[in-house]
Write a protein that holds these residues in place. Structure first.
Motif, short mmCIF file in Angstrom:
data_model
loop_
_atom_site.label_atom_id
_atom_site.label_comp_id
_atom_site.label_asym_id
_atom_site.label_seq_id
_atom_site.Cartn_x
_atom_site.Cartn_y
_atom_site.Cartn_z
N UNK A 174 27.01 57.21 30.04
CA UNK A 174 27.79 56.95 28.95
C UNK A 174 26.67 56.55 27.34
N UNK A 175 25.41 56.87 28.10
CA UNK A 175 24.85 56.52 27.18
C UNK A 175 24.76 56.98 25.29
N UNK A 176 25.08 58.53 25.41
CA UNK A 176 25.63 58.38 24.33
C UNK A 176 26.62 58.10 23.15
N UNK A 177 27.73 57.97 24.68
CA UNK A 177 28.50 56.83 23.03
C UNK A 177 28.55 55.72 23.27
N UNK A 178 27.65 55.16 24.28
CA UNK A 178 26.93 53.33 23.99
C UNK A 178 25.78 53.90 22.56
N UNK A 179 25.40 54.33 22.60
CA UNK A 179 24.42 54.44 21.46
C UNK A 179 24.78 54.25 19.68
N UNK A 193 23.77 41.23 12.33
CA UNK A 193 23.57 39.81 12.78
C UNK A 193 23.15 39.15 14.46
N UNK A 194 24.96 40.09 15.17
CA UNK A 194 25.03 39.91 16.15
C UNK A 194 24.19 41.19 16.98
N UNK A 195 23.17 41.93 16.40
CA UNK A 195 23.14 43.33 17.34
C UNK A 195 22.42 43.48 18.46
N UNK A 196 21.13 41.93 18.47
CA UNK A 196 20.66 41.75 19.45
C UNK A 196 20.93 41.94 20.39
N UNK A 197 22.51 40.25 20.23
CA UNK A 197 23.73 40.05 21.44
C UNK A 197 24.69 40.94 22.55
N UNK A 198 24.75 42.41 21.04
CA UNK A 198 25.82 42.83 21.43
C UNK A 198 24.99 44.42 22.34
N UNK A 199 23.97 44.57 21.62
CA UNK A 199 23.27 45.68 23.10
C UNK A 199 22.97 44.98 24.68
N UNK A 200 22.68 44.36 24.31
CA UNK A 200 22.48 43.80 25.17
C UNK A 200 23.85 43.60 26.85
N UNK A 201 24.57 43.16 26.15
CA UNK A 201 25.98 43.35 26.77
C UNK A 201 26.93 44.43 26.54
N UNK A 202 26.66 45.53 26.14
CA UNK A 202 27.28 46.86 26.09
C UNK A 202 26.41 47.73 26.57
N UNK A 203 24.80 47.39 27.06
CA UNK A 203 24.68 48.08 27.60
C UNK A 203 24.72 47.64 29.65
N UNK A 204 24.87 46.45 29.42
CA UNK A 204 24.60 45.44 30.83
C UNK A 204 26.54 46.16 31.06
N UNK A 205 27.60 46.26 30.97
CA UNK A 205 28.18 46.77 31.10
C UNK A 205 28.24 48.44 30.77
N UNK A 206 27.84 49.03 30.58
CA UNK A 206 28.06 51.00 30.77
C UNK A 206 27.56 50.44 32.64
N UNK A 207 26.99 49.58 33.25
CA UNK A 207 26.04 49.54 34.74
C UNK A 207 27.16 48.95 35.60
N UNK A 208 28.36 47.84 34.97
CA UNK A 208 29.23 47.04 35.55
C UNK A 208 30.13 48.54 35.73
N UNK A 209 30.83 49.27 35.01
CA UNK A 209 31.78 49.89 34.67
C UNK A 209 31.59 51.43 35.82
#
Ligand code: FES
Length: 253
Positions: A174-179, A193-209
């Protein structure tokens, strides 16, 4: 026109599925693909069979609800076109048209052609919020947005979340969607402002899903009805690696 449909039917997530064939009368070249499926269902209902279930809502290429694999391609043979915007004139008289659900571990089949794509919503939700001051709207020129950034953010925001990128990827990534979901925020000053945290959370959520890993085949870009560019995947990976480097030695929560 005469078309034979070979359509996937499956009673539930744990049932075995099978293809059923239908060659409905009265198909016209100007019918949309979903109208042709409606036509199949009308004939099934008239003969006492249950309707074949498929997702749809706006039927205008806006909402991202529709989506089936047609002759092996997510959303069918036309580039930059959702299933609901595809018309029967894209097929030839006498064609055999195979219709299947989007297949991915993170998209379990609900019934027939309907799949559960809520995993995409959970990835987006894991990104959290964008900080913004409330009260009166700020003066429009107080936060300047360069034209190229506004255009890039808008292009990324045109993702309709249909999941064709996942369905077309051999790894079901789901990399294109998340990107795209990351870029439409991070291109703008308010989203940085929250970009760093957002990137980590969303990329790791992809793996979890249960989405797979991107191996850069760019099949997702070819299947995307909104023509989202695969360069957003490289951008996301760069930001993720940078965020992880920055987090070395301190806990990122
Ligand atoms: S039904 Fe909304 S995009 Fe196809």
């Amino acid at each position: 026109m005469k078309i034979t449909f070979r359509i996937w039917m499956q009673d539930g997530p744990n049932s075995a599925g099978e293809f059923v064939e239908h060659a409905p009368e009265g198909l016209a070249p100007d019918m949309s693909f979903l109208e042709a499926l409606d036509h199949v269902n009308e004939s099934r209902i008239l003969s006492g069979q249950r309707a074949i279930e498929f997702d749809h809502d706006c039927r205008e290429g806006i909402c991202g609800t529709c989506g089936v694999v047609i002759n092996g391609r997510a959303h069918g043979p036309l580039a930059a076109t959702t299933t609901c915007q595809l018309h029967m004139r894209s097929f030839s008289d006498g064609d055999l048209v195979t219709v299947e659900p989007f297949r991915a571990r993170a998209f379990p089949v609900i019934r027939d052609l309907k799949v559960d794509r809520s995993s995409l919503d959970r990835v987006a939700r894991s990104g959290g919020y964008v900080s913004t001051n409330i009260r009166a709207a700020p003066e429009a020129n107080s936060i300047l947005v360069p034209r190229h950034a506004a255009r890039a953010a808008f292009d990324a925001a045109s993702c309709i979340g249909c999941g064709a990128c996942v369905a077309s990827c051999k790894n079901a990534a789901a990399s294109l969607y998340t990107g795209a979901k990351l870029a439409h925020l991070s291109e703008l000053p308010q989203g940085k402002i929250e970009n760093t945290l957002r990137v980590v959370r969303m990329v790791e959520a992809m793996d979890r899903e249960g989405f797979g890993s991107c191996t850069n085949t760019e099949a997702c870009e070819a299947a995307c009805p909104q023509e989202i560019s695969a360069h957003l995947i490289a951008r996301m990976n760069r930001q993720y690696n940078w965020a992880r480097l920055k987090s070395l030695g301190r806990k990122l929560t």
